[in-house]
Design a protein around this motif. Structure first.
Motif, mmCIF file in Angstrom:
data_model
loop_
_atom_site.group_PDB
_atom_site.id
_atom_site.type_symbol
_atom_site.label_atom_id
_atom_site.label_comp_id
_atom_site.label_asym_id
_atom_site.label_seq_id
_atom_site.Cartn_x
_atom_site.Cartn_y
_atom_site.Cartn_z
ATOM 1 N N ASN A 67 0.816 -1.204 0.000
ATOM 2 C CA ASN A 67 0.000 0.000 0.000
ATOM 3 C C ASN A 67 0.852 1.257 0.000
ATOM 4 O OD1 ASN A 67 -2.353 -1.444 -0.062
ATOM 5 N ND2 ASN A 67 -2.709 -1.343 2.141
ATOM 6 N N GLN A 68 1.960 1.262 0.724
ATOM 7 C CA GLN A 68 2.840 2.425 0.725
ATOM 8 C C GLN A 68 3.474 2.633 -0.643
ATOM 9 O OE1 GLN A 68 2.914 4.861 2.286
ATOM 10 N NE2 GLN A 68 3.004 4.619 4.482
ATOM 11 N N GLN A 70 1.985 2.204 -3.370
ATOM 12 C CA GLN A 70 0.945 2.759 -4.229
ATOM 13 C C GLN A 70 0.490 4.133 -3.775
ATOM 14 O OE1 GLN A 70 -2.105 -0.228 -4.218
ATOM 15 N NE2 GLN A 70 -0.997 -1.562 -5.602
ATOM 16 N N ASN A 71 1.036 4.628 -2.683
ATOM 17 C CA ASN A 71 0.672 5.938 -2.155
ATOM 18 C C ASN A 71 1.452 7.019 -2.923
ATOM 19 O OD1 ASN A 71 0.052 8.189 -0.684
ATOM 20 N ND2 ASN A 71 0.685 7.348 1.300
ATOM 21 N N GLU A 72 0.756 7.830 -3.686
ATOM 22 C CA GLU A 72 1.418 8.848 -4.509
ATOM 23 C C GLU A 72 2.145 9.887 -3.664
ATOM 24 O OE1 GLU A 72 1.736 9.018 -7.842
ATOM 25 O OE2 GLU A 72 0.783 7.071 -7.962
ATOM 26 N N TYR A 73 1.612 10.219 -2.514
ATOM 27 C CA TYR A 73 2.238 11.237 -1.682
ATOM 28 C C TYR A 73 3.621 10.783 -1.201
ATOM 29 C CZ TYR A 73 2.971 14.686 1.956
ATOM 30 O OH TYR A 73 3.495 15.683 2.725
ATOM 31 N N SER A 74 3.727 9.535 -0.769
ATOM 32 C CA SER A 74 5.021 9.051 -0.293
ATOM 33 C C SER A 74 5.979 8.762 -1.449
ATOM 34 C CB SER A 74 4.833 7.802 0.560
ATOM 35 O OG SER A 74 4.337 6.745 -0.221
ATOM 36 N N ARG A 75 5.468 8.527 -2.639
ATOM 37 C CA ARG A 75 6.330 8.242 -3.789
ATOM 38 C C ARG A 75 7.014 9.483 -4.321
ATOM 39 N NH1 ARG A 75 3.014 4.978 -8.064
ATOM 40 N NH2 ARG A 75 4.938 5.242 -9.177
ATOM 41 N N ILE A 76 6.412 10.682 -4.173
ATOM 42 C CA ILE A 76 7.003 11.887 -4.744
ATOM 43 C C ILE A 76 7.953 12.582 -3.777
ATOM 44 C CG2 ILE A 76 5.124 12.316 -6.336
ATOM 45 C CD1 ILE A 76 4.071 14.437 -4.436
ATOM 46 N N LYS A 77 8.023 12.128 -2.544
ATOM 47 C CA LYS A 77 8.942 12.730 -1.569
ATOM 48 C C LYS A 77 10.370 12.420 -1.913
ATOM 49 C CE LYS A 77 6.321 13.268 2.588
ATOM 50 N NZ LYS A 77 6.218 12.906 3.983
#
Length: 77
Positions: A67-68, A70-77
């Motif tokens: 799930n992490q 697939q999380n867009e917010y955590s991927r762009i950091k």
């Protein structure tokens, strides 16, 4: 010339009727088993690395990790 159109029309109708008579997919319904917990899973080569079938803690960790990813917010950091 009209005979060609009749044959063509019959061919189109036959192909439409053939497509409508496709049998339903039963395998997808059989895969969901309400009597078995999700973490029990299959013991084969297609399972995620680090997950052992029957171990709920490793299953939960594997799902959280997926799930992490697939999380867009955590991927762009």
């Amino acid at each position: 010339m009209k005979a060609h159109y009749k044959i063509l029309g019959l061919g189109i109708v036959a192909s439409i009727l053939t497509a409508c008579s496709e049998p339903p997919e039963i395998a997808a319904k059989a895969a969901k088993r309400p009597d078995v917990a999700p973490y029990m899973g299959a013991d084969n080569g297609f399972v995620t690395k680090g997950w052992t079938p029957g171990n709920q803690a490793s299953w939960t960790e594997s799902i959280d990790k997926r799930n992490q990813g697939q999380n867009e917010y955590s991927r762009i950091k």
